[in-house]
Write an enzyme that holds these catalytic residues in place. Structure first.
Site, short mmCIF file in Angstrom:
data_model
loop_
_atom_site.label_atom_id
_atom_site.label_comp_id
_atom_site.label_asym_id
_atom_site.label_seq_id
_atom_site.Cartn_x
_atom_site.Cartn_y
_atom_site.Cartn_z
CB CYS A 71 -0.97 0.23 1.28
SG CYS A 71 -1.95 1.68 1.35
CB CYS A 75 -1.84 4.36 7.60
SG CYS A 75 -3.01 4.95 6.50
CB CYS A 78 -0.88 0.31 8.04
SG CYS A 78 -1.44 -0.99 6.92
CB CYS A 115 -15.22 -7.83 6.19
SG CYS A 115 -16.75 -7.66 7.32
CB CYS A 146 -18.19 -5.49 4.95
SG CYS A 146 -17.44 -4.24 5.31
CB CYS A 206 -18.34 -0.94 8.07
SG CYS A 206 -17.40 -1.53 9.52
NE ARG A 279 -17.57 -6.25 13.04
CZ ARG A 279 -17.84 -5.66 11.88
NH1 ARG A 279 -17.02 -4.89 11.52
NH2 ARG A 279 -18.97 -5.84 11.17
#
Length: 354
Positions: A71, A75, A78, A115, A146, A206, A279
């Site tokens: 990616c 972030c 991550c 998901c 999702c 979400c 969640r």
């Protein structure tokens, strides 16, 4: 027109909005709730939880990484960022048949939502072709769908909606004030813009955040206030505990939340967003049974099942089943919806027990 809930009359004040007058939460009002004596906070949260949900049912979802690593975002939490040396190798997008095979396993294990996460800044159209086939295939198995794919363009939202996508996950991660310490390759407004596009496309949201990345309690509360003031709030709100990942910048400043602080945040999420599914997400493997039980009492009613969450650990399915059995609770047999949503009632919230 909106009503601002400021609890000027003290913590016993109550605001019950209607369709024409939704609540707009302030950080000060949310902080006052968060700081209530714990028995009072849990009582209010559980009372409101019972108005909207069966308190003995827990939604079970399964998360699969359909494209891992590589990616371009930075972030700081991550493991999949190209900016960090975490040992996670980039993979290609999984084949559709392989994803559907995993979805069948999840269904057989009791999951009701499947998901799929891809480590992209935003998806390429050619990759979206495969993702849409995955969505269609998972829905054909009787599971809610999702995906989390990064930022989206309007046409991509339309394609996902046409494929039948139920939820789009796009976490805001933290507060606006703390966000620049977490990521620089995108902004909070970028994330909120994507959420707005998804909502306009008729797909449920979400969105939640990560706790323990060096933020303050006020940052955590501010994050929930941003979500609560969306119109309407996300239908699903995942709360993640930071997982220690060597090689990520957050490691240098991470400070795990205490169990009580996390439980308070769950209760606050329930009070601010009474019709949302809350969640317990990443980091649950580090929570004791008692910790999780108090989170359920505070209004959490969804968990991820399966051995891994993207690249981090998760409790074994048998362990989850044993915990719920001990508590006299059960896995929901189908999608979990607020009683208000099922009845077609407008958004509602209450800072008091009634």
């Amino acid at each position: 027109m909106s009503t601002t809930t400021d609890l000027q009359a003290g913590p016993e004040a109550k605001t019950t909005p209607d369709a024409d007058c939704p609540v707009t939460w302030t950080e000060a009002a949310a902080r006052e709730l968060y700081d209530l004596p714990l028995p009072e906070l849990l009582f209010r949260a559980q009372t409101l939880h019972r108005r909207h949900f069966d308190p003995n049912e827990v939604e079970t979802a399964t998360l699969l990484s359909i494209k891992t690593g590589g990616c371009p975002e930075d972030c700081g939490y991550c493991s999949q960022s190209t900016h960090h040396k975490t040992g996670v190798k980039a993979t290609k997008l999984m084949e559709v048949d392989s994803v559907l095979a995993e979805a069948r396993k999840a269904r057989e294990a009791g999951a009701t939502r499947f998901c799929m996460g891809a480590a992209w800044r935003s998806p390429k159209d050619r990759d979206l072709d495969s993702v849409c086939r995955m969505i269609e295939g998972v829905r054909a198995l009787g599971l809610e769908t999702c995906v989390t794919l990064g930022m989206l363009a309007p046409e991509q939202v339309r394609r996902l909606g046409d494929a039948g996508l139920d939820y789009y996950n796009h976490n805001i991660d933290t507060s606006r004030a703390h966000y620049s310490r977490i990521a620089t390759t995108r902004t909070m407004d970028d994330r909120l813009d994507t959420l707005s596009l998804v909502r306009k496309g008729g797909i449920k949201l979400c969105s939640g955040g990560i706790i323990g990345m060096g933020e303050t309690v006020d940052d955590r509360i501010a994050m929930l206030v941003i979500l609560a003031n969306l119109a309407p709030p996300p239908e699903s709100v995942p709360l993640n505990m930071w997982n220690a990942i060597p090689g990520t910048p957050v490691m240098d400043r991470a400070e795990p939340a205490t169990p009580i602080a996390f439980i308070r945040l769950v209760a606050l999420a329930r009070l601010l967003m009474p019709a949302s599914v809350v969640r317990l997400s990443a980091g649950r493997h580090a929570m004791s049974d008692e910790w999780q039980a108090l989170c359920f009492l505070a209004g959490a009613n969804s968990i991820f099942t399966g051995d891994t969450l993207l690249t981090t650990g998760n409790p074994q399915r048998a362990q989850d089943a044993a915990l719920l059995a001990t508590l006299g609770m059960r896995m929901a047999p189908g999608p979990v919806r607020s009683n208000a949503a099922v009845a077609g009632s407008p958004r509602s919230a209450s800072p008091s027990a009634g």
